[in-house]
Design an enzyme around this catalytic site. Sequence first.
Site, PDB file in Angstrom:
ATOM      1  N   LYS A 114      37.273  44.956  45.896  1.00 33.59           N
ATOM      2  CA  LYS A 114      37.312  43.878  46.877  1.00 33.59           C
ATOM      3  C   LYS A 114      38.730  43.432  47.243  1.00 33.59           C
ATOM      4  O   LYS A 114      39.409  44.104  48.003  1.00 33.59           O
ATOM      5  CB  LYS A 114      36.446  42.707  46.412  1.00 33.59           C
ATOM      6  CG  LYS A 114      34.972  43.122  46.297  1.00 33.59           C
ATOM      7  CD  LYS A 114      34.022  42.003  46.575  1.00 33.59           C
ATOM      8  CE  LYS A 114      32.587  42.424  46.284  1.00 33.59           C
ATOM      9  NZ  LYS A 114      31.600  42.015  47.231  1.00 33.59           N
ATOM     10  N   ASP A 147      33.656  43.283  34.595  1.00 32.97           N
ATOM     11  CA  ASP A 147      33.518  43.653  36.005  1.00 32.97           C
ATOM     12  C   ASP A 147      34.270  42.601  36.822  1.00 32.97           C
ATOM     13  O   ASP A 147      33.755  41.503  37.071  1.00 32.97           O
ATOM     14  CB  ASP A 147      32.031  43.698  36.377  1.00 32.97           C
ATOM     15  CG  ASP A 147      31.819  44.013  37.849  1.00 32.97           C
ATOM     16  OD1 ASP A 147      32.783  43.892  38.636  1.00 32.97           O
ATOM     17  OD2 ASP A 147      30.678  44.357  38.229  1.00 32.97           O
ATOM     18  N   TYR A 180      25.644  41.214  38.848  1.00 30.30           N
ATOM     19  CA  TYR A 180      25.542  42.355  39.767  1.00 30.30           C
ATOM     20  C   TYR A 180      26.726  43.278  39.534  1.00 30.30           C
ATOM     21  O   TYR A 180      27.878  42.834  39.512  1.00 30.30           O
ATOM     22  CB  TYR A 180      25.549  41.849  41.215  1.00 30.30           C
ATOM     23  CG  TYR A 180      25.471  42.954  42.249  1.00 30.30           C
ATOM     24  CD1 TYR A 180      24.335  43.758  42.351  1.00 30.30           C
ATOM     25  CD2 TYR A 180      26.525  43.201  43.119  1.00 30.30           C
ATOM     26  CE1 TYR A 180      24.256  44.779  43.297  1.00 30.30           C
ATOM     27  CE2 TYR A 180      26.457  44.214  44.075  1.00 30.30           C
ATOM     28  CZ  TYR A 180      25.314  45.003  44.149  1.00 30.30           C
ATOM     29  OH  TYR A 180      25.232  46.010  45.077  1.00 30.30           O
TER      30      TYR A 180
END
Length: 435
Positions: free
Chosen positions: A274, A246, A148
Amino acid sequence: MQDVRVKTYPASKALLERARKSLAGGVSSQFRMFTSPHPMFYRRAAGSHIWDADGNELIDFTLAQGPLILGHSHPEVLRRVNEAIDDGQLFAGQFEQEVLLAEKLQQLIPAAERVRFSSSGSEAAHAVLRLARYATGKPKFIKFEGHYHGWFDSVSISVNPPAATPVGDPLPWGGGIPESVREDVVVLPWNDLEQVERTLHERGDEIGAIITEPIMANQGCIEPAPGYLAGLRDLCDRHNVALIFDEIITGFRVDLGGVQRRYGVTPDLAIFGKALASGFPLSAIVGLERFMAPLEQSEVYHAGTLNANNASVAAALATVELLEHDDEALFHRLAETGSTLRESLHALGQKHGLPLRTQGPGPMFHLGFTERSEIRDYRDTLDFDAARYGEFCTSMLALGVRLIGRGMWYVSAAHSAEDVERSLAAADTALGMLT
Ligand code: PLP
């Protein structure tokens, strides 16, 4: 004792019913819909605990889907944010703290020869693909099944395809995504170097980038096979392909320099978010000078009104400094707490005779029910017994522990030995009810 599996949350339920009349689906992110027994409402949080709308106090292993590496409302982070916004919240010009943060990232992250800030992981993923395509002059990219990279069109492909979808068939993640997007994506299974090698051998002249979660955190928390990341690096070098990590989940969570520092494999471009800013909206695009230079020349555009806002930059500086302090003492402690928890949960599974499997590094790990002895890729995760895990989550919630429905556990520096002990006691009870 009342069966915890039938516990109800009347205040949350009532708010949800009301919310559905104004907020689409009652939520602000699709992922918040998939919560057992239903999307919940919360009033307050501090450290490792969160209080729901019904007044239940819960030990929180959701941690806002990862960002809260220091726990909720860390006093030093909030102090620094308040201090920063006393002087203004957004200058739409540069300020020194932004440079301090970029310098800090340069020191910690091997690929960070240059840095740009954005506000979300999805935006950052969008930017690195643009940079990679420009630098290599090739439009297509390899994306791995089950990974994702945010919800933008180009990467909303094969995020969680069903077993019936042939491996490698690019499947849009829901509706509204143009068919044309599929033409630019080559979908491959992860952790299989031979398939990448074959694909680049055949189509290396049109593939400009490989984007990968360097630990497949979003499905099963799968670590790369030995040599896999180095193998990708080598293949990218041979075929003039940009390697993109990522690190939105792994950054500042598995290592302060990301997986790239931990495994010693430097990508060309990488994205962080995050845990970087403890729950404030900030992401970082980092890369080797050759890939980032087009931004300096305005040959490639990247923008954002809210980028590097004062609160987010202050939160990130405070977070990184706290994690770095005293030889990364906090970071090592949280990693140890996570490992202890993961190993003890595994032991509880054995005690109850359940096919419970845990995997992943300490600061985050996955728990699922499967007979498989090895999980290497997305297709292996399709065997996880999701219904059983859902039942486990519902019981855990009723017993005072908040979990993510798809099996990921996030651990923070605020989780104490007592939190771990209480969570394990709850897991013992919840697992006992599954048998
Ligand atoms: N990349 C990964 C690996 C993620 O897990 C996420 C979000 O969960 C994103 C990108 C997108 O980040 P954001 O939700 O901040 O847009």
